[in-house]
Structures are given as C-alpha cells and as structure tokens.
Design a protein around this motif. Structure first.
Motif, PDB file in Angstrom:
ATOM      1  N   GLY A  65       0.798  -1.210   0.000  1.00  0.00           N
ATOM      2  CA  GLY A  65       0.000   0.000   0.000  1.00  0.00           C
ATOM      3  C   GLY A  65       0.837   1.270   0.000  1.00  0.00           C
ATOM      4  N   ALA A  66       0.344   2.267  -0.729  1.00  0.00           N
ATOM      5  CA  ALA A  66       0.942   3.612  -0.735  1.00  0.00           C
ATOM      6  C   ALA A  66      -0.208   4.600  -0.714  1.00  0.00           C
ATOM      7  CB  ALA A  66       1.819   3.817  -1.962  1.00  0.00           C
ATOM      8  N   ASN A  67      -0.249   5.434   0.273  1.00  0.00           N
ATOM      9  CA  ASN A  67      -1.358   6.369   0.378  1.00  0.00           C
ATOM     10  C   ASN A  67      -0.943   7.655   1.075  1.00  0.00           C
ATOM     11  OD1 ASN A  67      -2.028   3.806   2.377  1.00  0.00           O
ATOM     12  ND2 ASN A  67      -1.941   5.749   3.472  1.00  0.00           N
ATOM     13  N   VAL A  68      -1.846   8.601   1.058  1.00  0.00           N
ATOM     14  CA  VAL A  68      -1.634   9.864   1.747  1.00  0.00           C
ATOM     15  C   VAL A  68      -2.223   9.752   3.147  1.00  0.00           C
ATOM     16  CG1 VAL A  68      -2.213  12.320   1.774  1.00  0.00           C
ATOM     17  CG2 VAL A  68      -1.661  11.183  -0.395  1.00  0.00           C
ATOM     18  N   LEU A 112       9.713   0.322  -5.249  1.00  0.00           N
ATOM     19  CA  LEU A 112       8.345   0.213  -4.745  1.00  0.00           C
ATOM     20  C   LEU A 112       7.402  -0.161  -5.877  1.00  0.00           C
ATOM     21  CD1 LEU A 112       6.215   0.635  -2.474  1.00  0.00           C
ATOM     22  CD2 LEU A 112       6.052   3.022  -3.244  1.00  0.00           C
ATOM     23  N   ILE A 113       6.618  -1.221  -5.651  1.00  0.00           N
ATOM     24  CA  ILE A 113       5.517  -1.562  -6.541  1.00  0.00           C
ATOM     25  C   ILE A 113       4.229  -1.314  -5.771  1.00  0.00           C
ATOM     26  CG2 ILE A 113       4.363  -3.372  -7.873  1.00  0.00           C
ATOM     27  CD1 ILE A 113       7.031  -4.768  -8.182  1.00  0.00           C
ATOM     28  N   ALA A 114       3.471  -0.325  -6.209  1.00  0.00           N
ATOM     29  CA  ALA A 114       2.234   0.044  -5.513  1.00  0.00           C
ATOM     30  C   ALA A 114       1.307   0.747  -6.493  1.00  0.00           C
ATOM     31  CB  ALA A 114       2.530   0.952  -4.323  1.00  0.00           C
ATOM     32  N   PRO A 115      -0.007   0.595  -6.328  1.00  0.00           N
ATOM     33  CA  PRO A 115      -0.950   1.312  -7.192  1.00  0.00           C
ATOM     34  C   PRO A 115      -1.235   2.704  -6.640  1.00  0.00           C
ATOM     35  CG  PRO A 115      -2.147  -0.208  -5.783  1.00  0.00           C
ATOM     36  CD  PRO A 115      -0.699  -0.332  -5.411  1.00  0.00           C
ATOM     37  N   PRO A 146      -9.085   6.672  -7.019  1.00  0.00           N
ATOM     38  CA  PRO A 146      -8.269   7.715  -6.383  1.00  0.00           C
ATOM     39  C   PRO A 146      -7.111   7.118  -5.593  1.00  0.00           C
ATOM     40  CG  PRO A 146     -10.239   7.319  -5.080  1.00  0.00           C
ATOM     41  CD  PRO A 146     -10.379   6.479  -6.322  1.00  0.00           C
ATOM     42  N   THR A 147      -6.081   7.913  -5.416  1.00  0.00           N
ATOM     43  CA  THR A 147      -4.964   7.518  -4.558  1.00  0.00           C
ATOM     44  C   THR A 147      -5.479   7.198  -3.157  1.00  0.00           C
ATOM     45  OG1 THR A 147      -3.398   8.879  -5.799  1.00  0.00           O
ATOM     46  CG2 THR A 147      -2.810   8.349  -3.527  1.00  0.00           C
ATOM     47  N   GLY A 148      -4.950   6.135  -2.569  1.00  0.00           N
ATOM     48  CA  GLY A 148      -5.380   5.725  -1.232  1.00  0.00           C
ATOM     49  C   GLY A 148      -5.170   6.821  -0.207  1.00  0.00           C
ATOM     50  N   THR A 149      -6.110   6.926   0.734  1.00  0.00           N
ATOM     51  CA  THR A 149      -6.030   7.942   1.780  1.00  0.00           C
ATOM     52  C   THR A 149      -6.308   7.307   3.135  1.00  0.00           C
ATOM     53  OG1 THR A 149      -6.801   9.642   0.243  1.00  0.00           O
ATOM     54  CG2 THR A 149      -6.911  10.161   2.586  1.00  0.00           C
ATOM     55  N   TYR A 150      -5.474   7.647   4.111  1.00  0.00           N
ATOM     56  CA  TYR A 150      -5.607   7.122   5.475  1.00  0.00           C
ATOM     57  C   TYR A 150      -5.816   8.301   6.414  1.00  0.00           C
ATOM     58  CZ  TYR A 150      -4.208   4.813   9.879  1.00  0.00           C
ATOM     59  OH  TYR A 150      -4.159   4.327  11.155  1.00  0.00           O
TER      60      TYR A 150
END
Length: 358
Positions: A65-68, A112-115, A146-150
């Motif tokens: 995972g990669a998110n803001v 990094l491999i992430a969507p 959308p880009t992941g958000t936490y």
C-alpha cells in the motif's frame, strides 16, 4: 548461470551500451548467440531493461500500500462525538510505502511496486517518495480509482484512537499487473509484501520461482490472515500479538507460544511486536525479548513499519541479534517521536547516535 551466458553478462557489465554485434566480436561469438544469452539474462532478472540496465545486488522490492496520511492530533484530552482543538497534517503513508522509505533512508536500494491514482495526491505522493530515495518508476498508476487515503485521529498522548482507510485502489494490484514486473522480481535480493495485497496476489507471488528472500508485514488483525498461504515461504514475518492470533486463529496469550506456532507453520524468523513492552524475536535456534527504549511519543503511526525496516537494515550491517533488535527499536522510537509516519532524519548514523545518547 552457464559459462557462455556468464561471459556475456560480464561483457555487458563492462560496457552496458555496447551493441550485440560489438559484444559478439569481442567474445568471438555470433550475434545470434549473444542475443540468445541476453534474452536468457533478461528472463532470469539479471538484465532489467533497455540499455542493458543490470540488476543490483541487495535490492529490496516492496509490494504493498501507498497512500496519503491525514493525521489529526488532539491538543487536549480527546472528547468523542465532539470537535477537538488540535493540529492536522498531511504526509506520505501506506505500510509498504513506509517500509520502502525507511529502508531507503537507512541506505538500502529499494524499488516500490504500488498502485497510485492519476490525481494530484498521487503526483505529490510519488514525488515525496522519490525524494526519500525510493525508486518509484515501478509504481502503477490507475486512471479511475483515487490515490489511497488514510485518516487517523490521535489523542493528546499521540495514541491512535480511530482511523478510516480508503484503500480501494490496492485491489487493482492483481497478479496480471504483478506479472509485468517479473524481471524486477527475479532480480530482487528481498521481496517485502504487506497484507494489504489481495489473497490472489499473495498466492501468485508464493507460486513464482523466485530466488529472493520473502518478508511480510501483517498490517492489521483483519488483513493478517491473507498471509496464511505464504507462511512456508517467509524468511521473516513481522506481526503484533493480535495479528499473530488472527493468522493462527488462536486465543493464545503467551507471545513465545505465538511465535512458536508461526515457526511451526514454516516461517523462518518471527519479529513479534509487543507494543510498549518491546519486541520478541524467534527462530528455530533463538528466542529473545528486547524492551523498548524510553521515548516521548507524538504519534504511533508508522512505528511498526520503522521497526521492520530497522531490523532489516541492522541485518545488512551484520549486527548481532541483541544489537539488531536495539537498532530496530530505536528506529521505531524515533518514529514515535515524529509527527509523521516516517522520521525525516532516519539514517544509520542518526539512529546510532540516538542510541548512544540514551
């Protein structure tokens, strides 16, 4: 690697931009033969792309995972069901991305491999990750999600009270997309996966004939069971006690027995976070607890990711077990003292100095 293939590989290392014909002339081989060896080297992951980009030693590939991260930190005792004065900050996040950044800051070479979405947050996230030292050209952009958000809410002591994770995009990282990164996976020294991945993607990775060490982070109690199919492949599993119980479907309360049960499932090494009590390391030969370093927490977001990256870095530094655990816990402690999920000064030198100043 066969002798002739090795000769071609060594020649390319000396001159990565050489044409196939010049390589053939230098090696007294036919151009067709050189082309065949280059194809074999590419399939095996020794060559990563055009211009004969060669695989590097000790490369980490992190998949997850990669998110803001949007963090709300209450300035006073948190009152539920009400508005609380405090501060709100935005920073790069995501378990896999955090681990990758921490490894890069500690001097490791990391892909990094992430969507990530094709949106403003995604552009910002990629740039921040790249500036931390992570190779980001294998990030996969998604043009509809959308880009992941936490979103995290912490109390005045920095303890997480509630969070909402919009991670729909992670399900787009399926086995088909992962298969496009086969050359990179073949070249990796270690592959780190987080349990944000779907079960199908994790199973696909487990089935690949890869030489890399497999390392996993369990992420959360809800997602940890996704790792069950890959347990016998894991060189290292990082979990907390609740995640371990979720994987094992167990009510066991004794950490050492949780670690033993994971080892019995085929995991080679277990890094079991005990929260404020420190960490437990276990493998077939050793079981050792290490207490936390004293610290003044600001936020506990990302501390577990720093713990894993710190341990991996310590192993690369050839530290003894007790020193490696101390280094890993120092990385976690420094991250606890940061308002962000990644400490901006997490380097081997700074971590070592931090320990010496205790």
């Amino acid at each position: 690697m066969k002798e002739q293939t090795y000769r071609v590989f060594e020649a390319i290392k000396l001159d990565p931009l050489a044409s196939q014909q010049s390589l053939a002339d230098r090696l007294d081989m036919s151009r067709e033969s050189v082309a065949g060896h280059i194809m074999q080297l590419t399939r095996q992951g020794y060559i990563l792309g055009k211009g004969y980009l060669l695989a590097e030693q000790n490369t980490y590939v992190v998949i997850g995972g990669a998110n803001v991260d949007i963090n709300g930190h209450s300035g006073t005792s948190l009152a539920l069901h009400d508005s609380n004065p405090g501060t709100i900050t935005q920073s790069p996040g995501g378990v896999g991305r955090n681990i990758a950044e921490n490894l890069a800051r500690l001097g490791e070479h990391v892909h990094l491999i992430a969507p990530i979405g094709v949106d403003q947050r995604g552009d910002w996230l990629i740039e921040k990750t790249r500036l931390s030292g992570v190779e980001t050209h294998n990030v996969l952009r998604h043009d509809t999600l959308p880009t992941g958000t936490y979103l995290a809410i912490s109390n005045d002591c920095g303890e997480l009270q509630a969070a909402i994770a919009d991670m729909r995009i992670i399900d787009s990282l399926d086995e088909h997309k992962l298969s496009t990164k086969q050359a990179l996976l073949q070249s990796a020294y270690s592959i780190v996966v987080d349990a944000n991945l779907t079960v199908k993607s994790i199973e696909w990775l487990a089935q690949q004939p890869l030489e890399a060490l497999f390392i996993a982070d369990a992420v959360s109690t809800a997602k940890a069971p996704r790792l069950r199919s890959i347990l016998p492949k894991l060189s290292l599993l990082k979990v907390n006690q609740d995640e371990a119980r979720a994987i094992l479907d167990s009510n066991e309360e004794i950490p050492e027995k949780l670690a033993e049960a994971l080892l019995a499932k085929g995991v080679k090494e277990v890094l079991l976070s005990l929260g404020s009590q420190g960490v437990l390391f276990a493998n077939a030969e050793n079981s050792q607890r290490k207490a936390c370093h004293p610290t003044l927490p600001v936020s506990d977001t990302g501390a577990g990711d720093a713990l894993l990256a710190g341990y991996l870095s310590a192993c690369q530094q050839n530290k003894k077990l007790d020193q490696a655990l101390s280094f890993a816990l120092a990385c976690a402690a420094m991250t606890l003292e940061s308002a962000h999920a990644n400490h901006p000064e997490l380097t081997v030198q700074h971590v070592t100095q931090w320990i010496e100043n205790l």
